[in-house]
Design a protein around this motif. Structure first.
Motif, PDB file in Angstrom:
ATOM      1  N   VAL A  98     -55.930 -45.249 -17.095  1.00 31.20           N
ATOM      2  CA  VAL A  98     -55.029 -44.188 -17.562  1.00 31.20           C
ATOM      3  C   VAL A  98     -55.404 -43.672 -18.950  1.00 31.20           C
ATOM      4  CG1 VAL A  98     -53.060 -44.926 -16.170  1.00 31.20           C
ATOM      5  CG2 VAL A  98     -53.381 -45.900 -18.438  1.00 31.20           C
ATOM      6  N   ASP A  99     -56.479 -44.156 -19.508  1.00 32.09           N
ATOM      7  CA  ASP A  99     -56.944 -43.671 -20.799  1.00 32.09           C
ATOM      8  C   ASP A  99     -57.347 -42.198 -20.668  1.00 32.09           C
ATOM      9  OD1 ASP A  99     -58.325 -43.107 -23.148  1.00 32.09           O
ATOM     10  OD2 ASP A  99     -59.160 -45.126 -23.293  1.00 32.09           O
ATOM     11  N   PRO A 100     -56.776 -41.298 -21.501  1.00 31.07           N
ATOM     12  CA  PRO A 100     -57.132 -39.880 -21.404  1.00 31.07           C
ATOM     13  C   PRO A 100     -58.613 -39.615 -21.658  1.00 31.07           C
ATOM     14  CG  PRO A 100     -55.796 -40.307 -23.364  1.00 31.07           C
ATOM     15  CD  PRO A 100     -55.736 -41.537 -22.516  1.00 31.07           C
ATOM     16  N   VAL A 101     -59.278 -40.527 -22.379  1.00 29.58           N
ATOM     17  CA  VAL A 101     -60.721 -40.374 -22.586  1.00 29.58           C
ATOM     18  C   VAL A 101     -61.452 -40.468 -21.247  1.00 29.58           C
ATOM     19  CG1 VAL A 101     -62.779 -41.399 -23.633  1.00 29.58           C
ATOM     20  CG2 VAL A 101     -60.658 -41.230 -24.943  1.00 29.58           C
ATOM     21  N   ASP A 102     -61.015 -41.405 -20.391  1.00 27.76           N
ATOM     22  CA  ASP A 102     -61.623 -41.540 -19.074  1.00 27.76           C
ATOM     23  C   ASP A 102     -61.423 -40.275 -18.244  1.00 27.76           C
ATOM     24  OD1 ASP A 102     -62.663 -44.002 -19.487  1.00 27.76           O
ATOM     25  OD2 ASP A 102     -61.579 -45.019 -17.887  1.00 27.76           O
ATOM     26  N   PHE A 103     -60.228 -39.694 -18.334  1.00 30.49           N
ATOM     27  CA  PHE A 103     -59.971 -38.464 -17.584  1.00 30.49           C
ATOM     28  C   PHE A 103     -60.887 -37.343 -18.075  1.00 30.49           C
ATOM     29  CE2 PHE A 103     -57.976 -34.447 -16.639  1.00 30.49           C
ATOM     30  CZ  PHE A 103     -57.638 -34.592 -15.299  1.00 30.49           C
ATOM     31  N   GLU A 104     -61.048 -37.249 -19.375  1.00 29.31           N
ATOM     32  CA  GLU A 104     -61.922 -36.224 -19.952  1.00 29.31           C
ATOM     33  C   GLU A 104     -63.367 -36.413 -19.485  1.00 29.31           C
ATOM     34  OE1 GLU A 104     -63.898 -33.344 -22.286  1.00 29.31           O
ATOM     35  OE2 GLU A 104     -61.828 -33.504 -21.615  1.00 29.31           O
ATOM     36  N   LEU A 105     -63.850 -37.635 -19.520  1.00 29.54           N
ATOM     37  CA  LEU A 105     -65.219 -37.904 -19.090  1.00 29.54           C
ATOM     38  C   LEU A 105     -65.407 -37.655 -17.597  1.00 29.54           C
ATOM     39  CD1 LEU A 105     -65.922 -41.194 -21.111  1.00 29.54           C
ATOM     40  CD2 LEU A 105     -66.723 -38.880 -21.629  1.00 29.54           C
ATOM     41  N   CYS A 106     -64.360 -37.922 -16.834  1.00 30.85           N
ATOM     42  CA  CYS A 106     -64.428 -37.752 -15.381  1.00 30.85           C
ATOM     43  C   CYS A 106     -64.484 -36.280 -14.978  1.00 30.85           C
ATOM     44  CB  CYS A 106     -63.220 -38.429 -14.729  1.00 30.85           C
ATOM     45  SG  CYS A 106     -63.136 -38.267 -12.938  1.00 30.85           S
ATOM     46  N   THR A 107     -63.786 -35.411 -15.729  1.00 29.45           N
ATOM     47  CA  THR A 107     -63.609 -34.023 -15.292  1.00 29.45           C
ATOM     48  C   THR A 107     -64.298 -32.983 -16.167  1.00 29.45           C
ATOM     49  OG1 THR A 107     -61.533 -33.865 -16.566  1.00 29.45           O
ATOM     50  CG2 THR A 107     -61.376 -34.595 -14.263  1.00 29.45           C
ATOM     51  N   ARG A 108     -64.867 -33.383 -17.279  1.00 35.43           N
ATOM     52  CA  ARG A 108     -65.333 -32.405 -18.282  1.00 35.43           C
ATOM     53  C   ARG A 108     -66.371 -31.429 -17.721  1.00 35.43           C
ATOM     54  NH1 ARG A 108     -67.844 -36.201 -22.862  1.00 35.43           N
ATOM     55  NH2 ARG A 108     -67.308 -34.336 -24.039  1.00 35.43           N
ATOM     56  N   ASP A 109     -67.198 -31.865 -16.762  1.00 34.89           N
ATOM     57  CA  ASP A 109     -68.240 -30.982 -16.228  1.00 34.89           C
ATOM     58  C   ASP A 109     -67.872 -30.427 -14.853  1.00 34.89           C
ATOM     59  OD1 ASP A 109     -68.418 -33.473 -15.023  1.00 34.89           O
ATOM     60  OD2 ASP A 109     -70.580 -33.367 -14.719  1.00 34.89           O
ATOM     61  N   LEU A 110     -66.612 -30.562 -14.463  1.00 37.12           N
ATOM     62  CA  LEU A 110     -66.182 -30.072 -13.161  1.00 37.12           C
ATOM     63  C   LEU A 110     -65.401 -28.762 -13.304  1.00 37.12           C
ATOM     64  CD1 LEU A 110     -64.898 -33.370 -11.471  1.00 37.12           C
ATOM     65  CD2 LEU A 110     -67.218 -32.413 -11.472  1.00 37.12           C
ATOM     66  N   ASP A 111     -65.550 -27.897 -12.316  1.00 30.98           N
ATOM     67  CA  ASP A 111     -64.820 -26.635 -12.270  1.00 30.98           C
ATOM     68  C   ASP A 111     -63.553 -26.853 -11.447  1.00 30.98           C
ATOM     69  OD1 ASP A 111     -63.830 -24.105 -11.872  1.00 30.98           O
ATOM     70  OD2 ASP A 111     -65.731 -23.228 -11.208  1.00 30.98           O
ATOM     71  N   PRO A 112     -62.360 -26.657 -12.051  1.00 32.88           N
ATOM     72  CA  PRO A 112     -61.117 -26.851 -11.287  1.00 32.88           C
ATOM     73  C   PRO A 112     -61.070 -26.023 -10.001  1.00 32.88           C
ATOM     74  CG  PRO A 112     -60.632 -26.587 -13.615  1.00 32.88           C
ATOM     75  CD  PRO A 112     -62.091 -26.292 -13.452  1.00 32.88           C
ATOM     76  N   ARG A 171     -50.557 -36.817 -11.992  1.00 32.05           N
ATOM     77  CA  ARG A 171     -49.872 -35.721 -12.696  1.00 32.05           C
ATOM     78  C   ARG A 171     -50.811 -35.033 -13.686  1.00 32.05           C
ATOM     79  NH1 ARG A 171     -45.670 -39.618 -12.402  1.00 32.05           N
ATOM     80  NH2 ARG A 171     -46.144 -40.392 -14.502  1.00 32.05           N
ATOM     81  N   THR A 172     -51.629 -35.839 -14.361  1.00 34.31           N
ATOM     82  CA  THR A 172     -52.592 -35.273 -15.310  1.00 34.31           C
ATOM     83  C   THR A 172     -53.596 -34.388 -14.583  1.00 34.31           C
ATOM     84  OG1 THR A 172     -52.386 -37.237 -16.717  1.00 34.31           O
ATOM     85  CG2 THR A 172     -54.308 -35.841 -17.078  1.00 34.31           C
ATOM     86  N   ALA A 173     -54.081 -34.853 -13.443  1.00 33.13           N
ATOM     87  CA  ALA A 173     -55.059 -34.086 -12.671  1.00 33.13           C
ATOM     88  C   ALA A 173     -54.444 -32.809 -12.119  1.00 33.13           C
ATOM     89  CB  ALA A 173     -55.609 -34.950 -11.540  1.00 33.13           C
ATOM     90  N   LYS A 174     -53.222 -32.907 -11.639  1.00 31.93           N
ATOM     91  CA  LYS A 174     -52.528 -31.731 -11.114  1.00 31.93           C
ATOM     92  C   LYS A 174     -52.377 -30.673 -12.204  1.00 31.93           C
ATOM     93  CE  LYS A 174     -48.050 -30.434  -9.056  1.00 31.93           C
ATOM     94  NZ  LYS A 174     -46.750 -30.969  -8.556  1.00 31.93           N
ATOM     95  N   LYS A 175     -51.985 -31.092 -13.398  1.00 31.12           N
ATOM     96  CA  LYS A 175     -51.835 -30.150 -14.515  1.00 31.12           C
ATOM     97  C   LYS A 175     -53.178 -29.529 -14.881  1.00 31.12           C
ATOM     98  CE  LYS A 175     -49.904 -29.770 -19.188  1.00 31.12           C
ATOM     99  NZ  LYS A 175     -51.059 -29.014 -19.733  1.00 31.12           N
ATOM    100  N   TRP A 176     -54.229 -30.337 -14.850  1.00 35.99           N
ATOM    101  CA  TRP A 176     -55.587 -29.842 -15.170  1.00 35.99           C
ATOM    102  C   TRP A 176     -56.004 -28.750 -14.183  1.00 35.99           C
ATOM    103  CZ3 TRP A 176     -60.160 -30.783 -12.184  1.00 35.99           C
ATOM    104  CH2 TRP A 176     -61.355 -30.398 -12.805  1.00 35.99           C
ATOM    105  N   ILE A 177     -55.716 -28.972 -12.901  1.00 40.26           N
ATOM    106  CA  ILE A 177     -56.036 -27.978 -11.881  1.00 40.26           C
ATOM    107  C   ILE A 177     -55.212 -26.706 -12.096  1.00 40.26           C
ATOM    108  CG2 ILE A 177     -55.811 -27.414  -9.438  1.00 40.26           C
ATOM    109  CD1 ILE A 177     -58.118 -29.189  -9.670  1.00 40.26           C
TER     110      ILE A 177
END
Length: 339
Positions: free
Chosen positions: A194-208, A230-236
């Motif tokens: 749940v670390d937001p850094v992990d979310f950033e690294l996971c999605t930073r190069d992906l196109d929503p 919820r974080t991923a849904k908001k990102w999309i």
């Protein structure tokens, strides 16, 4: 009598002490004994494939193995294995059957040893057929994202057994030529922390616009998973709002799917009920990779055909495990070596 009170178990404890103290039983000496090494091999053949287990580099002798096999006989291993196969509730802590082997049985398989086998197999293949249909639509471009772009990135959100097995298989399939070719142009990522850094690294190069979120939670209440969902849904939603798409409901239905038994909770989250893939309480977490937990994301990345072959291979080993004599049974030998 408890296991540790059996004479076979006591003999194994003595043997273990001997391996620690007797220089003649050092692995260097054991490996120089060609007859011993030749005897500590098991194999399984199926069609053009052959699996060879050479366990001569384990600190055991033929005598040790015989004691292990005797212990398995003494505790009624074969009868217990048959109970598992037949659907007995051998998971005593939860009062459940342990039927992950049913997940990889082919259509038409004779599962009559389980009184509920026919119904179980029908349910398994109903889900498998649904996975095949959906993942083929995504991979072919028939099912598109909210802006009309093809979905090529898959972010798999889960924790524990909902993440570990699928990620291991993902790593293994990268080395398979057929699977690697099927995955060209696609990305499969796993998010458990749940670390937001992990979310950033996971999605930073992906196109929503090209990303599909796969939320894996049996109850759809797992705290870590739902926070990431919820974080991923908001990102999309935020990403597509920048492209002029502002209908959150449409975005969610096109970019979020679920593997869960909690259909109402998934629908409340905005997921289309048609895109919810179920599994059963007899699927233990650590064995769930052969259920929708693993088959959905891995089919999206590698194709259902590749995953169907994977399940066929697992079924082949199931048959070996259930039917081969203990002294030739690779999974049994590995388990006994662990003991």
């Amino acid at each position: 009598m408890k296991v540790h009170e059996l004479p076979q178990f006591t003999a194994l404890q003595s043997a273990a002490d001997s391996f620690k103290s007797d220089e003649k039983l050092h692995l260097r000496q054991l490996c120089s004994d060609s007859s011993r090494c030749a005897g500590l091999v098991a194999s399984h053949e199926s069609g053009d494939a052959k699996i060879i287990l050479d366990y001569s580099r384990q600190q055991v002798t033929g005598e040790t193995m015989e004691t292990l096999f005797d212990l398995a006989d003494k505790v009624g291993f074969t009868a217990k294995r048959d109970k598992m196969r037949a659907g007995a509730k051998i998971n005593s802590t939860e009062g459940r059957s342990v039927l992950h082997h049913a997940l990889r049985m082919p259509k038409g398989y004779d599962y009559s040893c389980n009184p509920e086998g026919k119904a179980i197999l029908a349910e398994v293949h109903e889900v498998r057929d649904k996975i095949e249909e959906f993942t083929n639509k995504v991979r072919s471009g028939e099912f598109l994202g909210a802006t009309g772009k093809q979905l090529k990135n898959f972010v798999c959100i889960g924790i524990g057994g909902s993440q570990l097995g699928p990620e291991f298989v993902n790593e293994a399939l990268k080395a398979d030529a057929k699977a690697a070719k099927a995955a060209e142009g696609r990305n499969l990522r796993f998010l458990a922390n749940v670390d937001p850094v992990d979310f950033e690294l996971c999605t930073r190069d992906l196109d929503p616009e090209e990303t599909l979120i796969v939320v894996i939670s049996k109850t759809f209440t797992t705290a870590e998973t739902m926070l990431n969902a919820r974080t991923a849904k908001k990102w999309i939603i935020d990403g597509l709002a920048a492209k002029g798409v502002t209908d959150a409901g449409t975005i969610t239905s096109k970019h979020v799917i679920a593997v869960s038994t909690a259909i109402d909770k998934c629908v409340d989250f905005g997921i289309d009920e048609a895109n919810i893939f179920g599994f059963w309480n007899w699927v233990g977490g650590r064995f769930s990779v052969c259920s929708a937990v693993g088959v959905v994301p891995l089919s999206l990345q590698y194709s259902y055909d590749v995953m169907s072959s994977f399940l066929d291979g697992a079924h082949n080993i199931d048959e070996h495990f259930f039917n081969a004599p203990l002294r030739e049974n690779i999974p049994v030998i590995l388990g006994l070596l662990g003991l």
